[in-house]
Enzyme design. Structure first.
Site, PDB file in Angstrom:
ATOM      1  N   CYS A  35       0.822  -1.215   0.000  1.00 32.70           N
ATOM      2  CA  CYS A  35       0.000   0.000   0.000  1.00 32.70           C
ATOM      3  C   CYS A  35       0.854   1.262   0.000  1.00 32.70           C
ATOM      4  O   CYS A  35       0.348   2.350  -0.237  1.00 32.70           O
ATOM      5  CB  CYS A  35      -0.952   0.010   1.198  1.00 32.70           C
ATOM      6  SG  CYS A  35      -0.090   0.028   2.773  1.00 32.70           S
ATOM      7  N   CYS A 104      -2.479  -3.419   8.687  1.00 31.95           N
ATOM      8  CA  CYS A 104      -2.165  -2.060   9.150  1.00 31.95           C
ATOM      9  C   CYS A 104      -1.666  -2.107  10.594  1.00 31.95           C
ATOM     10  O   CYS A 104      -0.782  -1.337  10.969  1.00 31.95           O
ATOM     11  CB  CYS A 104      -3.392  -1.166   9.048  1.00 31.95           C
ATOM     12  SG  CYS A 104      -4.284  -1.351   7.489  1.00 31.95           S
TER      13      CYS A 104
HETATM   14 FE1  FES Z   1      -1.571   0.462   4.223  1.00 34.06          FE
HETATM   15 FE2  FES Z   1      -3.435   0.358   6.059  1.00 34.06          FE
HETATM   16  S1  FES Z   1      -3.709   0.238   3.918  1.00 34.06           S
HETATM   17  S2  FES Z   1      -1.302   0.375   6.334  1.00 34.06           S
END
Ligand code: FES
Length: 130
Positions: A35, A104
């Site tokens: 991400c 996360c």
């Molecule tokens: Fe990357 Fe939450 S989507 S840490």
């Protein structure tokens, strides 16, 4: 049922311990390659006790809530106890995270462990001058 618990929303909207510790003696930075989110933890440790902890998170709401809760969980605790912090404990303290957001909370665990390892390597260098 709401996707996020009240606690997640509270720590996202009003994160605790945000910022930088200028004279930190343990700093850890980790990122999630998928991400692209980044988390940085600063620790001020005296006599093996975490006197202060602050974080900067460039990431999603769950990452911000996780880092905020993680700092609350380790503040005032001994280094040995903070080393045992898991992402599960962070997620539980937040009254849960959606399954696809658990990674996360892993970022928070990793950032704290990285900062503690940095502290360890600094103190070992002080004790062993070679
Ligand atoms: Fe990357 Fe939450 S989507 S840490």
């Amino acid at each position: 049922m709401a996707l996020y618990s009240e606690k997640v929303m509270d720590h996202f909207r009003n994160p605790r311990n945000v910022g930088v510790i200028e004279d930190a003696n343990g700093i850890g930075e980790v990122g999630n390659a998928k991400c692209g989110d980044i988390m940085k933890m600063y620790l001020k440790i005296e006599d093996e006790i975490i006197q202060d902890v602050k974080f900067e998170t460039f990431g999603c709401g769950s990452a911000i809530a996780s880092s905020s809760m993680a700092t609350e969980l380790i503040k005032g605790k001994p280094v040995s106890e903070a080393m045992k912090l898991t992402n599960q404990a962070v997620a539980e303290a937040l009254d849960g995270l959606p399954a696809y957001k658990m990674h996360c909370s892993v970022l928070a665990e990793e950032a704290i462990h990285a900062a503690l390892e940095d502290y360890r390597s600094r103190t070992e260098k002080i004790h062993k001058p070679y």
